[in-house]
Design a protein around this motif. Structure first.
Motif, PDB file in Angstrom:
ATOM      1  N   ARG A  89      -5.174  60.000  18.306  1.00 15.13           N
ATOM      2  CA  ARG A  89      -5.700  58.665  18.610  1.00 15.13           C
ATOM      3  C   ARG A  89      -4.716  57.873  19.452  1.00 15.13           C
ATOM      4  O   ARG A  89      -5.091  57.175  20.389  1.00 15.13           O
ATOM      5  CB  ARG A  89      -5.978  57.903  17.306  1.00 15.13           C
ATOM      6  N   TYR A  90      -3.430  57.983  19.100  1.00 17.06           N
ATOM      7  CA  TYR A  90      -2.414  57.218  19.825  1.00 17.06           C
ATOM      8  C   TYR A  90      -2.335  57.672  21.281  1.00 17.06           C
ATOM      9  O   TYR A  90      -2.290  56.847  22.201  1.00 17.06           O
ATOM     10  CB  TYR A  90      -1.057  57.392  19.144  1.00 17.06           C
ATOM     11  N   MET A  91      -2.304  58.991  21.497  1.00 19.90           N
ATOM     12  CA  MET A  91      -2.236  59.499  22.864  1.00 19.90           C
ATOM     13  C   MET A  91      -3.470  59.089  23.664  1.00 19.90           C
ATOM     14  O   MET A  91      -3.378  58.739  24.852  1.00 19.90           O
ATOM     15  CB  MET A  91      -2.105  61.029  22.856  1.00 19.90           C
ATOM     16  N   ALA A  92      -4.638  59.127  23.030  1.00 19.94           N
ATOM     17  CA  ALA A  92      -5.875  58.790  23.737  1.00 19.94           C
ATOM     18  C   ALA A  92      -5.950  57.301  24.055  1.00 19.94           C
ATOM     19  O   ALA A  92      -6.280  56.910  25.188  1.00 19.94           O
ATOM     20  CB  ALA A  92      -7.076  59.207  22.892  1.00 19.94           C
ATOM     21  N   GLU A  93      -5.623  56.443  23.075  1.00 23.55           N
ATOM     22  CA  GLU A  93      -5.786  54.998  23.259  1.00 23.55           C
ATOM     23  C   GLU A  93      -4.675  54.382  24.107  1.00 23.55           C
ATOM     24  O   GLU A  93      -4.910  53.425  24.849  1.00 23.55           O
ATOM     25  CB  GLU A  93      -5.858  54.306  21.902  1.00 23.55           C
ATOM     26  N   GLU A  94      -3.462  54.914  23.990  1.00 26.21           N
ATOM     27  CA  GLU A  94      -2.340  54.324  24.713  1.00 26.21           C
ATOM     28  C   GLU A  94      -2.148  54.917  26.109  1.00 26.21           C
ATOM     29  O   GLU A  94      -1.724  54.219  27.035  1.00 26.21           O
ATOM     30  CB  GLU A  94      -1.045  54.515  23.905  1.00 26.21           C
ATOM     31  N   PHE A  95      -2.447  56.224  26.265  1.00 30.41           N
ATOM     32  CA  PHE A  95      -2.155  56.882  27.537  1.00 30.41           C
ATOM     33  C   PHE A  95      -3.350  57.599  28.155  1.00 30.41           C
ATOM     34  O   PHE A  95      -3.234  58.150  29.248  1.00 30.41           O
ATOM     35  CB  PHE A  95      -1.013  57.905  27.357  1.00 30.41           C
ATOM     36  N   GLY A  96      -4.470  57.635  27.442  1.00 31.41           N
ATOM     37  CA  GLY A  96      -5.624  58.352  27.966  1.00 31.41           C
ATOM     38  C   GLY A  96      -5.422  59.855  27.980  1.00 31.41           C
ATOM     39  O   GLY A  96      -6.012  60.573  28.792  1.00 31.41           O
ATOM     40  N   ILE A  97      -4.600  60.368  27.068  1.00 34.25           N
ATOM     41  CA  ILE A  97      -4.273  61.802  27.018  1.00 34.25           C
ATOM     42  C   ILE A  97      -5.016  62.457  25.861  1.00 34.25           C
ATOM     43  O   ILE A  97      -4.997  61.964  24.732  1.00 34.25           O
ATOM     44  CB  ILE A  97      -2.752  62.005  26.834  1.00 34.25           C
ATOM     45  N   ALA A  98      -5.675  63.577  26.151  1.00 36.33           N
ATOM     46  CA  ALA A  98      -6.373  64.328  25.107  1.00 36.33           C
ATOM     47  C   ALA A  98      -5.853  65.752  24.992  1.00 36.33           C
ATOM     48  O   ALA A  98      -6.214  66.469  24.067  1.00 36.33           O
ATOM     49  CB  ALA A  98      -7.879  64.348  25.384  1.00 36.33           C
ATOM     50  N   ASP A  99      -5.009  66.160  25.931  1.00 35.20           N
ATOM     51  CA  ASP A  99      -4.531  67.540  25.994  1.00 35.20           C
ATOM     52  C   ASP A  99      -3.015  67.584  25.822  1.00 35.20           C
ATOM     53  O   ASP A  99      -2.291  66.794  26.424  1.00 35.20           O
ATOM     54  CB  ASP A  99      -4.918  68.161  27.336  1.00 35.20           C
ATOM     55  N   LEU A 100      -2.533  68.515  25.014  1.00 33.71           N
ATOM     56  CA  LEU A 100      -1.093  68.627  24.769  1.00 33.71           C
ATOM     57  C   LEU A 100      -0.310  68.953  26.033  1.00 33.71           C
ATOM     58  O   LEU A 100       0.858  68.592  26.151  1.00 33.71           O
ATOM     59  CB  LEU A 100      -0.826  69.708  23.710  1.00 33.71           C
ATOM     60  N   SER A 101      -0.943  69.628  26.989  1.00 35.57           N
ATOM     61  CA  SER A 101      -0.227  69.979  28.207  1.00 35.57           C
ATOM     62  C   SER A 101       0.107  68.761  29.058  1.00 35.57           C
ATOM     63  O   SER A 101       0.931  68.840  29.969  1.00 35.57           O
ATOM     64  CB  SER A 101      -1.047  70.972  29.039  1.00 35.57           C
ATOM     65  N   SER A 102      -0.509  67.608  28.744  1.00 33.82           N
ATOM     66  CA  SER A 102      -0.230  66.372  29.484  1.00 33.82           C
ATOM     67  C   SER A 102       0.781  65.477  28.778  1.00 33.82           C
ATOM     68  O   SER A 102       1.142  64.415  29.282  1.00 33.82           O
ATOM     69  CB  SER A 102      -1.531  65.588  29.704  1.00 33.82           C
ATOM     70  N   VAL A 103       1.222  65.892  27.594  1.00 32.13           N
ATOM     71  CA  VAL A 103       2.171  65.095  26.809  1.00 32.13           C
ATOM     72  C   VAL A 103       3.591  65.406  27.269  1.00 32.13           C
ATOM     73  O   VAL A 103       3.963  66.581  27.429  1.00 32.13           O
ATOM     74  CB  VAL A 103       2.029  65.384  25.301  1.00 32.13           C
ATOM     75  N   HIS A 104       4.402  64.360  27.480  1.00 34.83           N
ATOM     76  CA  HIS A 104       5.798  64.521  27.879  1.00 34.83           C
ATOM     77  C   HIS A 104       6.705  63.857  26.847  1.00 34.83           C
ATOM     78  O   HIS A 104       6.240  63.165  25.936  1.00 34.83           O
ATOM     79  CB  HIS A 104       6.030  63.946  29.273  1.00 34.83           C
ATOM     80  N   GLN A 105       7.997  64.066  27.002  1.00 31.77           N
ATOM     81  CA  GLN A 105       8.952  63.586  26.006  1.00 31.77           C
ATOM     82  C   GLN A 105       8.906  62.074  25.842  1.00 31.77           C
ATOM     83  O   GLN A 105       9.076  61.568  24.735  1.00 31.77           O
ATOM     84  CB  GLN A 105      10.366  64.048  26.373  1.00 31.77           C
ATOM     85  N   ASP A 106       8.685  61.337  26.937  1.00 31.54           N
ATOM     86  CA  ASP A 106       8.640  59.886  26.798  1.00 31.54           C
ATOM     87  C   ASP A 106       7.418  59.439  26.006  1.00 31.54           C
ATOM     88  O   ASP A 106       7.431  58.395  25.355  1.00 31.54           O
ATOM     89  CB  ASP A 106       8.696  59.194  28.160  1.00 31.54           C
ATOM     90  N   HIS A 107       6.338  60.236  26.029  1.00 33.45           N
ATOM     91  CA  HIS A 107       5.178  59.932  25.192  1.00 33.45           C
ATOM     92  C   HIS A 107       5.539  60.100  23.712  1.00 33.45           C
ATOM     93  O   HIS A 107       5.147  59.286  22.864  1.00 33.45           O
ATOM     94  CB  HIS A 107       4.005  60.851  25.538  1.00 33.45           C
ATOM     95  N   LEU A 108       6.274  61.172  23.405  1.00 30.91           N
ATOM     96  CA  LEU A 108       6.732  61.373  22.022  1.00 30.91           C
ATOM     97  C   LEU A 108       7.648  60.235  21.591  1.00 30.91           C
ATOM     98  O   LEU A 108       7.573  59.760  20.452  1.00 30.91           O
ATOM     99  CB  LEU A 108       7.479  62.701  21.889  1.00 30.91           C
ATOM    100  N   ALA A 109       8.528  59.806  22.483  1.00 25.69           N
ATOM    101  CA  ALA A 109       9.430  58.697  22.156  1.00 25.69           C
ATOM    102  C   ALA A 109       8.641  57.431  21.864  1.00 25.69           C
ATOM    103  O   ALA A 109       8.966  56.671  20.938  1.00 25.69           O
ATOM    104  CB  ALA A 109      10.404  58.455  23.313  1.00 25.69           C
ATOM    105  N   ASP A 110       7.585  57.197  22.622  1.00 22.78           N
ATOM    106  CA  ASP A 110       6.744  56.025  22.399  1.00 22.78           C
ATOM    107  C   ASP A 110       6.039  56.113  21.048  1.00 22.78           C
ATOM    108  O   ASP A 110       5.938  55.127  20.312  1.00 22.78           O
ATOM    109  CB  ASP A 110       5.713  55.916  23.525  1.00 22.78           C
TER     110      ASP A 110
END
Length: 644
Positions: free
Chosen positions: A296-317
């Motif tokens: 939910r966080y990745m989708a609502e904050e960054f529009g990301i639904a796929d793990l291949s689009s997640v980067h370290q700064d997203h994890l930090a956020d």
């Protein structure tokens, strides 16, 4: 006779000795310089060596001959490529002619890689810290893997130095365009070790179904440097150089491979772990909660639904988001449905009242996320950003385990057993006011079991009637293992514990038979509510809270009392580990030794101080609603039932 690097003993006195660089040796016509340290104490001599070594480097080496950061980067890449090619060839041969040892080869290479990385970061005194061991265990690495890492580190020791080929290292230095001297060898060594380690740590990709043709050098050098430079700086000596840095934060790796939706990967991992018996219902529920929240966080904050689009700064956020949550987050069923914005607003209101999410809870969430990333990358072949890691966000303990909580002494524990719940109280529903009433109940026997058996809170609170064994030998015992009412902490927790004679004297076996006669399967039904999923130990703690506050310690500290008393009575740590449900500290103690026998246990249990001698056995009398087989009156189910 040598007693360490550059340290010699002549007669009884210690000397510092160094070989001179060629340009100085030629001029002075001597090959070595030797200094009398004027001490016969080897410890003092060793303390004098480092400053002399440092000064020698300043004097011996021409500044223009130092190895540069760019040359170190070139060396790192050369070592990495060469070693990766060698390992890749071995993996290709193994792939062409499969053997039954593939899993063993994989684990060995990973252990070697971690050993090299630790030596690169910590030097000759490298070892696995407690936090690192815990992280490895949480990531699914067993104790055998940790032992292998330790063995590899020991194998790479050469006295007080690290065992490497200095000729090979010198060749790499020359190939990088630098002069081979004391400083370049010293600064290049950790970079060389790190390159070897990173090549070995690629074993999961090498031995997977898809061979890897190339490593991401920029990412690996960035990881080795630990910052944002073009090339690695694994030591303070390198980091202190005034060299230009390059910002690579905006440069995204471009992994190639299949994609993986967060929800789909999470579902696949959950299904696998449950099917393999690695997760019980509670663990699966906890994992699903954090996976859903992360999605939910990745989708609502960054529009990301796929793990291949997640980067370290997203994890930090996301880690920052976890740190902004209130302590009771997740306990309400509505938390699963709320938007991220709603969760933030509620957290702002509740934090002043109850505080933020505890480090242990955040660590559990991060452990699940780490498992999700690992399964996506290694299990499903999802193309993840190679920088992705949850390790940097974990909360670390700032105390040793033994210092986290004080250990109560005998007098403290005796004070606990002077409380009304053990000697008489006003009413079955008021165990804190002195009186003449007395009932055999969970608060009574669980506390006694903690003092004389050393079990964990959930281990004794969740006992089944059939877990008390009376017909297998002369000594009754309790069998601690997963059952229908609770799980256990780990595999080492499965054990049999002889019943201390004091527990038997106080009517425990008669209580067991009384509960059995009523048809209960739970040994302590007074802790159970059909309308709650809370831990049984939480109910015990709530009931005992007044008594615990009066004496100033918790049920878990009673377990510490048990362990400490055994230690003070010189019970071997292997026996203590068996009684407490801890794993052994080596493969020898864990795999090749049988658990301590019931008879031997009794010998050690009798060394414990008797803290309940003042208690007199009473005829078994159960709490009224337990005897009537009614629902717990404090449960929501009972409160919601229509009154007659």
């Amino acid at each position: 006779m040598a007693r360490g690097p550059h340290l010699l003993r002549r007669g009884a006195v210690y000397y510092w000795q160094r070989r001179l660089p060629t340009h100085i040796a030629t001029r002075l016509r001597i090959s070595h310089v030797k200094v009398n340290l004027r001490t016969k104490d080897v410890a003092v001599a060793r303390r004098l060596v480092p400053p002399l070594d440092a000064r020698a480097m300043e004097v011996f080496v021409d500044k223009s001959a130092e190895i540069s950061r760019e040359q170190l980067g070139s060396l790192f890449k050369a070592v990495l490529v060469e070693h990766q090619q060698k390992l890749g060839l071995l993996a290709d041969l193994e792939r062409a002619n499969p053997t039954a040892e593939r899993a063993e080869l994989l684990e060995t290479e990973l252990a070697q890689g971690l050993a090299y990385r630790l030596l690169s970061e910590q030097g000759a005194n490298a070892h696995i810290h407690e936090e690192e061991q815990q992280r490895l265990l949480e990531e699914g690495r067993g104790a055998d893997f940790i032992v292998k890492v330790i063995e590899h580190i020991a194998r790479l020791h050469d006295g007080d130095e690290i065992k490497i080929s200095r000729q090979r290292l010198a060749r790499y230095i020359r190939d990088a365009g630098a002069e081979v001297n004391a400083i370049s060898l010293t600064r290049a060594q950790p970079v060389y070790l790190r390159a070897l380690g990173e090549a070995l740590l690629g074993a999961e990709q090498r031995y997977g179904n898809r061979p890897v043709s190339e490593l991401d050098f920029v990412t690996l050098m960035e990881e080795a440097r630990g910052g944002s430079s073009q090339t690695p700086a694994p030591t303070a000596a390198i980091a202190n150089n005034d060299l230009a840095t390059k910002d690579v934060a905006a440069v995204r790796p471009k992994p190639q491979g299949k994609a993986g939706g967060i929800a789909e990967v999470a579902m696949a991992l959950e299904s696998k772990r449950v099917q393999d018996g690695e997760w019980d219902k509670k663990t699966a529920r906890q994992a699903k909660f954090i996976f859903d929240l992360f999605g939910r966080y990745m989708a609502e904050e960054f529009g990301i639904a796929d793990l291949s689009s997640v980067h370290q700064d997203h994890l930090a956020d996301f880690d920052g988001f976890l740190r902004s949550l209130h302590m009771s987050f997740g306990k309400s069923p509505d938390d699963k449905k709320r938007s991220i914005a709603e969760i933030r607003i509620i957290a702002q209101d509740k934090i002043p009242e109850c505080g933020t999410l505890q480090g242990a809870t955040r660590n559990r969430h991060l452990t699940f996320l780490g498992q999700l990333l690992k399964y996506a990358r290694s299990g499903l072949g999802v193309a993840l950003d190679p920088e992705l890691s949850t390790t940097a966000f974990r909360a670390k303990k700032n105390k040793r385990g033994r210092d986290q909580r004080s250990i109560p002494d005998k007098a403290d524990v005796q004070r606990l057993f002077q409380r009304p719940v053990f000697i008489g109280y006003a009413h079955w529903d008021d165990i804190d006011t002195p009186g003449t009433e007395f009932f055999h109940r969970a608060e009574y026997y669980c506390t006694i079991l903690a003092a004389y058996e050393g079990a964990r809170r959930e281990e004794y609170c969740g006992l089944a009637v059939d877990d008390v064994i009376q017909d297998n030998g002369d000594i009754p015992y309790i069998h601690i293992a997963p059952n229908a009412f609770r799980r256990i902490k780990n595999l080492q927790s499965v054990r049999n514990l002889a019943l201390h004679p004091e527990i038997i004297r106080l009517g425990f076996l008669e209580y067991v038979e009384a509960i059995r006669a009523l048809g209960y399967q739970r040994l302590f039904p007074d802790l159970y509510s059909p309308s709650s999923r809370s831990l049984l130990g939480d109910r015990l703690y709530k009931q005992m809270l007044s008594s615990l506050r009066a004496v100033g310690f918790t049920p878990h500290q009673v377990r510490h009392f048990f362990g400490d008393e055994l230690k003070q009575n010189e019970v071997m740590k292997e026996f203590r580990a068996d009684l407490l449900g801890h794993g052994g500290d080596s493969e020898t103690t864990e795999r090749y030794c049988s658990p301590i026998s019931i008879a031997k246990q009794m010998e050690h249990l009798l060394k414990l101080p008797v803290v309940t001698a003042h208690l007199e056995p009473q005829p078994i009398r159960l709490v009224p609603w337990v005897e009537a087989k009614q629902v717990a009156p404090w449960s929501k189910a009972a409160k919601a039932a229509p009154r007659p």
